[in-house]
Design a protein around this motif. Structure first.
Motif, PDB file in Angstrom:
ATOM      1  N   LYS A  26       0.815  -1.204   0.000  1.00  0.00           N
ATOM      2  CA  LYS A  26       0.000   0.000   0.000  1.00  0.00           C
ATOM      3  C   LYS A  26       0.857   1.266   0.000  1.00  0.00           C
ATOM      4  O   LYS A  26       1.087   1.860  -1.033  1.00  0.00           O
ATOM      5  CB  LYS A  26      -0.957  -0.052   1.180  1.00  0.00           C
ATOM      6  CG  LYS A  26      -1.905  -1.255   1.062  1.00  0.00           C
ATOM      7  CD  LYS A  26      -2.562  -1.625   2.333  1.00  0.00           C
ATOM      8  CE  LYS A  26      -3.480  -2.821   2.138  1.00  0.00           C
ATOM      9  NZ  LYS A  26      -2.766  -4.095   1.950  1.00  0.00           N
ATOM     10  N   SER A  27       1.361   1.651   1.158  1.00  0.00           N
ATOM     11  CA  SER A  27       2.113   2.904   1.229  1.00  0.00           C
ATOM     12  C   SER A  27       3.403   2.891   0.425  1.00  0.00           C
ATOM     13  O   SER A  27       3.896   3.946   0.030  1.00  0.00           O
ATOM     14  CB  SER A  27       2.432   3.232   2.691  1.00  0.00           C
ATOM     15  OG  SER A  27       1.257   3.519   3.416  1.00  0.00           O
ATOM     16  N   PHE A  28       3.967   1.706   0.178  1.00  0.00           N
ATOM     17  CA  PHE A  28       5.279   1.629  -0.467  1.00  0.00           C
ATOM     18  C   PHE A  28       5.210   1.273  -1.950  1.00  0.00           C
ATOM     19  O   PHE A  28       6.237   1.137  -2.603  1.00  0.00           O
ATOM     20  CB  PHE A  28       6.164   0.626   0.274  1.00  0.00           C
ATOM     21  CG  PHE A  28       6.373   0.988   1.719  1.00  0.00           C
ATOM     22  CD1 PHE A  28       7.329   1.919   2.090  1.00  0.00           C
ATOM     23  CD2 PHE A  28       5.581   0.431   2.709  1.00  0.00           C
ATOM     24  CE1 PHE A  28       7.501   2.278   3.413  1.00  0.00           C
ATOM     25  CE2 PHE A  28       5.752   0.775   4.036  1.00  0.00           C
ATOM     26  CZ  PHE A  28       6.717   1.707   4.397  1.00  0.00           C
ATOM     27  N   GLY A  29       4.028   1.088  -2.476  1.00  0.00           N
ATOM     28  CA  GLY A  29       3.872   0.841  -3.897  1.00  0.00           C
ATOM     29  C   GLY A  29       4.552  -0.419  -4.389  1.00  0.00           C
ATOM     30  O   GLY A  29       5.074  -0.455  -5.501  1.00  0.00           O
ATOM     31  N   ALA A  30       4.566  -1.472  -3.574  1.00  0.00           N
ATOM     32  CA  ALA A  30       5.292  -2.696  -3.944  1.00  0.00           C
ATOM     33  C   ALA A  30       4.437  -3.911  -3.591  1.00  0.00           C
ATOM     34  O   ALA A  30       3.227  -3.907  -3.786  1.00  0.00           O
ATOM     35  CB  ALA A  30       6.647  -2.739  -3.238  1.00  0.00           C
ATOM     36  N   ALA A  31       5.056  -4.970  -3.093  1.00  0.00           N
ATOM     37  CA  ALA A  31       4.358  -6.197  -2.708  1.00  0.00           C
ATOM     38  C   ALA A  31       5.085  -6.829  -1.535  1.00  0.00           C
ATOM     39  O   ALA A  31       6.247  -6.526  -1.268  1.00  0.00           O
ATOM     40  CB  ALA A  31       4.289  -7.177  -3.884  1.00  0.00           C
ATOM     41  N   GLY A  32       4.387  -7.734  -0.825  1.00  0.00           N
ATOM     42  CA  GLY A  32       5.014  -8.435   0.281  1.00  0.00           C
ATOM     43  C   GLY A  32       4.655  -7.857   1.629  1.00  0.00           C
ATOM     44  O   GLY A  32       3.853  -6.924   1.743  1.00  0.00           O
ATOM     45  N   GLY A  33       5.247  -8.448   2.685  1.00  0.00           N
ATOM     46  CA  GLY A  33       4.977  -8.004   4.040  1.00  0.00           C
ATOM     47  C   GLY A  33       6.161  -8.239   4.950  1.00  0.00           C
ATOM     48  O   GLY A  33       7.206  -8.734   4.515  1.00  0.00           O
ATOM     49  N   TYR A  34       6.020  -7.869   6.221  1.00  0.00           N
ATOM     50  CA  TYR A  34       7.115  -8.027   7.182  1.00  0.00           C
ATOM     51  C   TYR A  34       6.568  -8.405   8.546  1.00  0.00           C
ATOM     52  O   TYR A  34       5.407  -8.154   8.875  1.00  0.00           O
ATOM     53  CB  TYR A  34       7.931  -6.741   7.294  1.00  0.00           C
ATOM     54  CG  TYR A  34       7.174  -5.573   7.900  1.00  0.00           C
ATOM     55  CD1 TYR A  34       7.046  -5.427   9.280  1.00  0.00           C
ATOM     56  CD2 TYR A  34       6.573  -4.600   7.081  1.00  0.00           C
ATOM     57  CE1 TYR A  34       6.337  -4.378   9.833  1.00  0.00           C
ATOM     58  CE2 TYR A  34       5.863  -3.552   7.620  1.00  0.00           C
ATOM     59  CZ  TYR A  34       5.748  -3.441   9.000  1.00  0.00           C
ATOM     60  OH  TYR A  34       5.033  -2.396   9.552  1.00  0.00           O
ATOM     61  N   ILE A  35       7.408  -9.040   9.331  1.00  0.00           N
ATOM     62  CA  ILE A  35       7.192  -9.248  10.763  1.00  0.00           C
ATOM     63  C   ILE A  35       8.391  -8.633  11.466  1.00  0.00           C
ATOM     64  O   ILE A  35       9.540  -8.887  11.094  1.00  0.00           O
ATOM     65  CB  ILE A  35       7.109 -10.743  11.121  1.00  0.00           C
ATOM     66  CG1 ILE A  35       5.866 -11.382  10.495  1.00  0.00           C
ATOM     67  CG2 ILE A  35       7.096 -10.941  12.631  1.00  0.00           C
ATOM     68  CD1 ILE A  35       4.562 -11.007  11.153  1.00  0.00           C
ATOM     69  N   ALA A  36       8.145  -7.814  12.482  1.00  0.00           N
ATOM     70  CA  ALA A  36       9.235  -7.126  13.170  1.00  0.00           C
ATOM     71  C   ALA A  36       9.011  -7.182  14.673  1.00  0.00           C
ATOM     72  O   ALA A  36       7.878  -7.299  15.156  1.00  0.00           O
ATOM     73  CB  ALA A  36       9.334  -5.673  12.703  1.00  0.00           C
ATOM     74  N   GLY A  37      10.094  -7.083  15.405  1.00  0.00           N
ATOM     75  CA  GLY A  37      10.037  -7.099  16.860  1.00  0.00           C
ATOM     76  C   GLY A  37      11.373  -7.481  17.449  1.00  0.00           C
ATOM     77  O   GLY A  37      12.424  -7.075  16.935  1.00  0.00           O
ATOM     78  N   ARG A  38      11.355  -8.272  18.494  1.00  0.00           N
ATOM     79  CA  ARG A  38      12.598  -8.711  19.124  1.00  0.00           C
ATOM     80  C   ARG A  38      13.352  -9.666  18.211  1.00  0.00           C
ATOM     81  O   ARG A  38      12.765 -10.392  17.403  1.00  0.00           O
ATOM     82  CB  ARG A  38      12.282  -9.393  20.451  1.00  0.00           C
ATOM     83  CG  ARG A  38      11.762  -8.458  21.526  1.00  0.00           C
ATOM     84  CD  ARG A  38      11.309  -9.217  22.754  1.00  0.00           C
ATOM     85  NE  ARG A  38      12.294 -10.195  23.201  1.00  0.00           N
ATOM     86  CZ  ARG A  38      12.104 -11.008  24.237  1.00  0.00           C
ATOM     87  NH1 ARG A  38      10.963 -10.968  24.905  1.00  0.00           N
ATOM     88  NH2 ARG A  38      13.053 -11.869  24.590  1.00  0.00           N
ATOM     89  N   LYS A  39      14.665  -9.703  18.378  1.00  0.00           N
ATOM     90  CA  LYS A  39      15.500 -10.536  17.511  1.00  0.00           C
ATOM     91  C   LYS A  39      15.191 -12.020  17.691  1.00  0.00           C
ATOM     92  O   LYS A  39      15.164 -12.778  16.712  1.00  0.00           O
ATOM     93  CB  LYS A  39      16.980 -10.276  17.790  1.00  0.00           C
ATOM     94  CG  LYS A  39      17.920 -10.964  16.806  1.00  0.00           C
ATOM     95  CD  LYS A  39      19.368 -10.605  17.085  1.00  0.00           C
ATOM     96  CE  LYS A  39      20.285 -11.214  16.035  1.00  0.00           C
ATOM     97  NZ  LYS A  39      20.171 -12.688  15.961  1.00  0.00           N
ATOM     98  N   ASP A  40      14.950 -12.445  18.927  1.00  0.00           N
ATOM     99  CA  ASP A  40      14.669 -13.869  19.123  1.00  0.00           C
ATOM    100  C   ASP A  40      13.353 -14.280  18.472  1.00  0.00           C
ATOM    101  O   ASP A  40      13.204 -15.411  17.997  1.00  0.00           O
ATOM    102  CB  ASP A  40      14.683 -14.225  20.614  1.00  0.00           C
ATOM    103  CG  ASP A  40      13.748 -13.349  21.433  1.00  0.00           C
ATOM    104  OD1 ASP A  40      13.131 -12.430  20.860  1.00  0.00           O
ATOM    105  OD2 ASP A  40      13.632 -13.574  22.652  1.00  0.00           O
ATOM    106  N   LEU A  41      12.371 -13.365  18.405  1.00  0.00           N
ATOM    107  CA  LEU A  41      11.125 -13.643  17.697  1.00  0.00           C
ATOM    108  C   LEU A  41      11.389 -13.857  16.212  1.00  0.00           C
ATOM    109  O   LEU A  41      10.916 -14.837  15.609  1.00  0.00           O
ATOM    110  CB  LEU A  41      10.140 -12.487  17.896  1.00  0.00           C
ATOM    111  CG  LEU A  41       8.942 -12.456  16.939  1.00  0.00           C
ATOM    112  CD1 LEU A  41       7.944 -13.546  17.304  1.00  0.00           C
ATOM    113  CD2 LEU A  41       8.265 -11.085  16.941  1.00  0.00           C
ATOM    114  N   VAL A  42      12.135 -12.950  15.615  1.00  0.00           N
ATOM    115  CA  VAL A  42      12.418 -13.032  14.183  1.00  0.00           C
ATOM    116  C   VAL A  42      13.249 -14.273  13.868  1.00  0.00           C
ATOM    117  O   VAL A  42      13.001 -14.975  12.882  1.00  0.00           O
ATOM    118  CB  VAL A  42      13.117 -11.750  13.704  1.00  0.00           C
ATOM    119  CG1 VAL A  42      13.543 -11.872  12.241  1.00  0.00           C
ATOM    120  CG2 VAL A  42      12.197 -10.544  13.890  1.00  0.00           C
TER     121      VAL A  42
END
Length: 552
Positions: free
Chosen positions: A371-387
């Motif tokens: 949406k805001s970035f005019g592209a595709a895909g997604g992200y999950i962010a947070g603590r390093k151990d979560l990622v």
């Protein structure tokens, strides 16, 4: 509290939910090089106005007529199904072969009743192919149907320069200028169009590393992971976080991707009323006191699922209160910022930035680049151990093809612009322009007498139309006047709350918005869809140009 007269909800000030982790109520905190100024004089530095959301109820006569129209449509639908079954009327829908009738059907029957009897008659209202960049204007392929929209034929003509108020191009990064897309073109020449492998095999490239580091820096968290599809970011990661013996508390208006992910997790699911903190706290209290059914054991995890901006209602999550409840009952919080990342907050960093909160108070930050970035895909962010955990256990990482390099570069280009790392202030100008356009458009529609849903700062602007016949007519007439808007009805909305959904963009000029408003005003009079009992804006101060300006 709700005001029954005008449907406006205000909670005034934000309380001590916004304290920093060290207990202070003022000052700054720093995450990954980003300094976030959380409070000024006891209030968030940006959000100093009341939290205002409007959900005015439709008049009783309109609710009666809408239900009556659907009732009549249902009766005729059953009649036409009877005629199709006995060969009197031609059946255009997919059906089983005769030799398969005694087995489990491949196609749903009753579940598609609405689709084949009502939706098929109005689906020409918008879902049609475009043939250009979905910027402030776009080109639309003209098509006709001679079988009541079961099939379409293209005329070969193109409707050019249609004003686009339906795409999620919030910051205007869906653009085609050669200068802005130079780096994307260079990456395409170097890496090609596709990666052809998953992240855990041969699909991990340096552009992914660069993008993930940039996303973590932008959000002010320890780490981030990107995925090639926004829908799958929810549906494939929620099952990796919770399972049997866990409890999910989900907002009743959450997106289908969240609902699917919750169901796939096999966790126990309970929904709470939209943005209703009393109902959420009641469910949390019961979960802590009574535990799991039958065994009465404590839940392994309690996960709260919410969105930043709810795409059908235009409302913003009451994040400070949810964080306070999460901490009180020792739960986890998962927030989907598909529509809010980039479009909210003085720096475009989403709901956390909008309220001036610490991003570490949200356990799982999810968002999309669609949406805001005019592209595709997604992200999950947070603590390093979560990622790190998700890199190994997420189906989206193990099995799905990874994001292509040109898409990653487009996101990097947009995000650097938003962060000012490109050496310009263009990103901040886009954020400011979006906020100005949103408040101007909403205030003008309120003045005209339409029922407008959602928060005053939400770039998603739902306009209630209610009757299915008016839903179709509204979109068709607007398209004839070269304005493209999305219309939505049951079952995506409540039966009496069918609507047109306008999406604001920073690339819209004031002249474009005035053109749209002029046409909508005229069509609203012709179709008699100005249902509001309050012709004047609920927030007259928004008409002041100075109120559109955001603080530096």
């Amino acid at each position: 509290m709700a005001n029954p007269a005008d449907g406006t909800v205000c909670n005034g000030k934000l309380h001590n939910h916004q304290k920093q982790s060290n207990g202070s109520q003022s000052g700054n905190h720093k995450r990954n090089g980003i300094i976030r100024e959380t409070q000024q004089n006891g209030k968030p530095y940006f959000y100093n106005k009341p939290f205002v959301e409007s959900f005015e109820k439709v008049p009783m006569y309109l609710a009666i007529f809408t239900n009556l129209s659907y009732g009549i449509g249902t009766l005729f639908g059953y009649l036409r199904d009877f005629l199709r079954k006995h060969g009197i009327e031609k059946c255009n829908m997919a059906v089983e072969r005769k030799e398969q009738n005694d087995f489990v059907p491949l196609y749903q029957d009753f579940e598609n009743f609405y689709t084949r009897n009502i939706y098929m008659r109005i689906r020409d209202s918008w879902n049609r192919p475009i043939c250009s960049v979905p910027g402030p204007t776009f080109d639309v392929m003209e098509r006709v149907s001679d079988d009541y929209n079961w099939t379409f034929k293209f005329t070969g003509r193109i409707i050019q320069d249609v004003i686009n108020v339906g795409s999620y191009n919030y910051l205007g990064f869906a653009e085609k200028s050669d200068e802005s897309l130079t780096t994307v073109r260079n990456v395409l020449m170097k890496y090609g169009a596709g990666v052809c492998s998953s992240r855990q095999e041969m699909g991990h490239i340096d552009k992914h590393e660069e993008l993930e580091n940039l996303v973590a820096q932008f959000l002010g968290v320890e780490a981030a992971m990107v995925f090639g599809m926004g829908f799958a970011t929810n549906s494939m990661n929620i099952p990796a976080l919770v399972g049997k013996g866990c409890l999910i508390l989900s907002d009743e208006l959450n997106h289908a991707s969240i609902v699917l992910g919750a169901r796939l997790s096999k966790a126990t699911i309970r929904t709470f009323k939209h943005n209703n903190m009393k109902n959420l706290e009641k469910l949390l209290r019961e979960a802590v006191i009574y535990g799991q059914p039958r065994s009465r054991r404590a839940w392994k995890k309690i996960l709260i699922l919410v969105e930043g901006i709810f795409s059908m209602e235009g409302s913003i999550v009451r994040l400070p209160e949810i964080i306070a409840l999460k901490k009180k009952y020792k739960a986890y919080l998962y927030m989907d910022e598909a529509h809010s990342i980039g479009s909210l907050g003085p720096r475009g960093q989403g709901v956390v930035d909008y309220f001036g909160l610490d991003p570490c108070d949200v356990d799982v930050l999810m968002g999309t680049f669609t949406k805001s970035f005019g592209a595709a895909g997604g992200y999950i962010a947070g603590r390093k151990d979560l990622v790190d955990y998700l890199r190994v256990h997420s189906y989206g990482a193990v099995y799905a093809t990874s994001m292509s390099a040109p898409i990653a570069e487009q996101i990097i280009r947009s995000m650097k612009c938003l962060m000012g790392l490109d050496g310009t202030t263009n990103g901040m100008q886009r954020v400011r322009q979006l906020a100005q356009n949103t408040r101007y458009f909403r205030s003008r529609l309120n003045e005209m007498g339409f029922i407008i849903y959602g928060n005053q700062d939400s770039p998603v602007v739902p306009l209630l139309l209610c009757l299915p016949s008016k839903v179709a007519a509204f979109a068709r007439i607007l398209l004839k006047r070269k304005i493209g808007v999305v219309v939505v009805g049951f079952p995506a909305t409540p039966l009496v709350a069918a609507r047109a959904r306008f999406c604001m963009s920073s690339s819209h000029t004031r002249e474009m918005l005035d053109t749209v408003l002029k046409e909508v005003d005229e069509i609203g009079n012709n179709l008699s869809v100005k249902y509001s009992r309050h012709k004047k804006s609920a927030c007259p101060e928004l008409l002041d140009e100075t109120s559109f300006e955001l603080e530096d």
